[in-house]
Design a protein around this motif. Structure first.
Motif, PDB file in Angstrom:
ATOM      1  N   HIS A  70      30.889  34.261 -14.489  1.00 10.14           N
ATOM      2  CA  HIS A  70      29.459  34.496 -14.768  1.00 10.14           C
ATOM      3  C   HIS A  70      28.780  35.307 -13.668  1.00 10.14           C
ATOM      4  N   LEU A  71      29.473  35.586 -12.579  1.00 10.25           N
ATOM      5  CA  LEU A  71      28.892  36.331 -11.458  1.00 10.25           C
ATOM      6  C   LEU A  71      29.257  37.806 -11.550  1.00 10.25           C
ATOM      7  N   ARG A  72      28.339  38.674 -11.026  1.00  8.78           N
ATOM      8  CA  ARG A  72      28.677  40.079 -10.894  1.00  8.78           C
ATOM      9  C   ARG A  72      29.675  40.241  -9.754  1.00  8.78           C
ATOM     10  N   LEU A  73      30.373  41.366  -9.755  1.00  5.21           N
ATOM     11  CA  LEU A  73      31.349  41.620  -8.696  1.00  5.21           C
ATOM     12  C   LEU A  73      30.733  41.491  -7.310  1.00  5.21           C
ATOM     13  N   ASP A  74      29.499  41.968  -7.166  1.00  6.14           N
ATOM     14  CA  ASP A  74      28.857  41.937  -5.848  1.00  6.14           C
ATOM     15  C   ASP A  74      28.173  40.614  -5.554  1.00  6.14           C
ATOM     16  N   GLU A  75      28.230  39.661  -6.482  1.00  5.78           N
ATOM     17  CA  GLU A  75      27.622  38.349  -6.247  1.00  5.78           C
ATOM     18  C   GLU A  75      28.647  37.312  -5.771  1.00  5.78           C
ATOM     19  N   VAL A  76      29.926  37.624  -5.929  1.00  9.40           N
ATOM     20  CA  VAL A  76      30.973  36.685  -5.499  1.00  9.40           C
ATOM     21  C   VAL A  76      31.045  36.680  -3.979  1.00  9.40           C
ATOM     22  N   ALA A  77      31.035  35.503  -3.397  1.00  8.82           N
ATOM     23  CA  ALA A  77      31.093  35.365  -1.940  1.00  8.82           C
ATOM     24  C   ALA A  77      32.503  34.980  -1.505  1.00  8.82           C
ATOM     25  N   ILE A 120      36.927  48.752  -5.721  1.00 11.05           N
ATOM     26  CA  ILE A 120      36.673  49.767  -4.687  1.00 11.05           C
ATOM     27  C   ILE A 120      37.108  51.136  -5.189  1.00 11.05           C
ATOM     28  N   ALA A 121      38.287  51.187  -5.817  1.00  8.19           N
ATOM     29  CA  ALA A 121      38.779  52.466  -6.346  1.00  8.19           C
ATOM     30  C   ALA A 121      37.885  52.998  -7.451  1.00  8.19           C
ATOM     31  N   ASP A 122      37.266  52.100  -8.230  1.00  5.68           N
ATOM     32  CA  ASP A 122      36.379  52.520  -9.317  1.00  5.68           C
ATOM     33  C   ASP A 122      34.977  52.873  -8.832  1.00  5.68           C
ATOM     34  N   GLY A 123      34.701  52.679  -7.544  1.00  3.69           N
ATOM     35  CA  GLY A 123      33.421  53.073  -6.988  1.00  3.69           C
ATOM     36  C   GLY A 123      32.319  52.049  -7.091  1.00  3.69           C
ATOM     37  N   TYR A 124      32.650  50.818  -7.458  1.00  5.40           N
ATOM     38  CA  TYR A 124      31.614  49.792  -7.543  1.00  5.40           C
ATOM     39  C   TYR A 124      31.247  49.234  -6.173  1.00  5.40           C
ATOM     40  N   LEU A 125      32.193  49.187  -5.260  1.00  5.52           N
ATOM     41  CA  LEU A 125      31.988  48.583  -3.947  1.00  5.52           C
ATOM     42  C   LEU A 125      32.674  49.435  -2.895  1.00  5.52           C
ATOM     43  N   THR A 126      32.341  49.167  -1.660  1.00  2.00           N
ATOM     44  CA  THR A 126      33.070  49.759  -0.543  1.00  2.00           C
ATOM     45  C   THR A 126      34.054  48.721  -0.011  1.00  2.00           C
ATOM     46  N   ALA A 127      34.988  49.157   0.813  1.00  2.00           N
ATOM     47  CA  ALA A 127      35.983  48.236   1.359  1.00  2.00           C
ATOM     48  C   ALA A 127      35.332  47.098   2.137  1.00  2.00           C
ATOM     49  N   ALA A 128      34.217  47.397   2.795  1.00  2.00           N
ATOM     50  CA  ALA A 128      33.541  46.362   3.582  1.00  2.00           C
ATOM     51  C   ALA A 128      32.866  45.314   2.705  1.00  2.00           C
ATOM     52  N   ASP A 129      32.668  45.629   1.415  1.00  2.00           N
ATOM     53  CA  ASP A 129      31.969  44.706   0.516  1.00  2.00           C
ATOM     54  C   ASP A 129      32.895  43.683  -0.126  1.00  2.00           C
TER      55      ASP A 129
END
Length: 343
Positions: A70-77, A120-129
């Motif tokens: 239920h979380l977005r990719l950038d919401e997962v901790a 990261i490869a798809d451009g949704y996040l950076t490696a640091a994220d």
């Protein structure tokens, strides 16, 4: 809800400073992709993964969807992934070769990292994220596998040949793994076209898509050919190792075999001995008698980058065949003369 007039004025001033108009913004929408939910993104990761990766990580991706979908990719901790790792480790099914769920915990982190590498490869996040790469993997314990003694190997083969509902199949499997040091996947993937009885070779396809021709004794080559003829392998793409009803075997045959051997030899069950121990046994013998370079080729590790020295100690097929001939005491048509130290 009306916008704050002062903010509108500020926005217009910024646009004017940048030389832009509201029409320019409308004509060029935000190019960044919408951040997907984990539950909708993981199927895309599975579609792009190899069959072997899906087999290894599929169960853990399903757990990620059920727990964190239920979380977005950038919401997962990172703490979410670590909590899932602890849960999977604690609830892992006890296995004969298990290690208190430690491997399951490692697989959770590896599966999560595979998801975020794709993101990261798809451009949704950076490696640091990536939260998965901020979780520390469990410390890997020393591998308990070792080379079996000649007596232990003899006892295992005796049980395989004198119990069970298909002793011919089980004896053939153990001989195949002992001679070639192949993995289970390599044996299961063998097809009729992969057997060369003239040169006494089998073509092994193993993890990572590696492909190599591996010497086998003339006796084993003949027995494999008899096996395929008796059990209905006709087409070149037909699987080589088969049940009596003509169906190709699956990994479950190995599970039943080692469970049966463990029932009759308690030390096999206690130590969690499996097919991979045969690989250790053969490769240890080859390394002790023929050296590291030939053992590396025998294991099929020549596709990997190793220490610089491995560039100069490559072994060819004839050297591997010579090691097999010395180990089994049976001449091989491709064998080179063994070194003096191995005679």
């Amino acid at each position: 809800m009306r916008a704050d007039p002062s903010r509108i004025v500020t926005a217009r001033q910024i646009l004017a400073y940048l030389g832009l108009t509201p029409a320019d913004l409308a004509a060029h929408p935000d190019p960044s992709p919408r951040m997907p939910m984990l539950a909708e993104y993981i199927p895309r990761v599975e579609a792009a993964a190899s069959p072997g990766t899906r087999r290894t990580y599929g169960t853990y991706w399903n757990r990620m969807v059920a727990t964190l979908g239920h979380l977005r990719l950038d919401e997962v901790a990172a703490s979410d992934i670590e909590a899932l790792m602890r849960q999977v480790t604690a609830t892992a099914r006890p296995r004969r070769t298990g290690r208190q769920g430690r491997h399951a915990g490692e697989h959770v982190i590896a599966a999560a990292r595979a998801v975020y590498r794709r993101a990261i490869a798809d451009g949704y996040l950076t490696a640091a994220d990536s939260p998965a790469h901020r979780v520390t993997e469990p410390r890997r314990l020393p591998n308990p596998r070792r080379a079996l003694t000649p007596g232990e190997l003899q006892d295992i083969n005796l049980v395989a040949r004198t119990s069970g509902n298909d002793v011919i199949l089980d004896a053939l499997l153990l001989r195949l793994h002992t001679e070639t040091a192949c993995r289970r996947g390599g044996a299961l993937a063998l097809r009729l076209v992969d057997l060369d009885t003239r040169h006494c070779l089998v073509r092994l396809t193993e993890k990572g898509g590696t492909l190599r021709w591996q010497p086998i004794t003339p006796t084993l080559a003949a027995r494999l050919q008899e096996h395929t003829q008796a059990r209905g392998a006709v087409l070149s793409t037909d699987r080589l190792v088969r049940y009596r009803n003509g169906q190709p075997i699956s990994s479950r045959r190995y599970d039943h075999l080692w469970r049966r051997i463990g029932d009759r030899l308690p030390w096999v069950a206690a130590q969690g001995i499996s097919t991979h121990w045969l690989r250790h046994t053969t490769l240890t013998w080859v390394e002790r008698h023929f050296g590291y370079g030939i053992a590396r080729a025998y294991a099929g590790h020549t596709d990997r980058r190793g220490p610089a020295t491995t560039t100069y100690i490559k072994a060819d097929l004839s050297a591997v065949a010579a090691a097999l001939a010395a180990m089994t005491g049976e001449p091989h048509p491709l064998a080179a003369s063994p070194p003096a130290s191995a005679r």
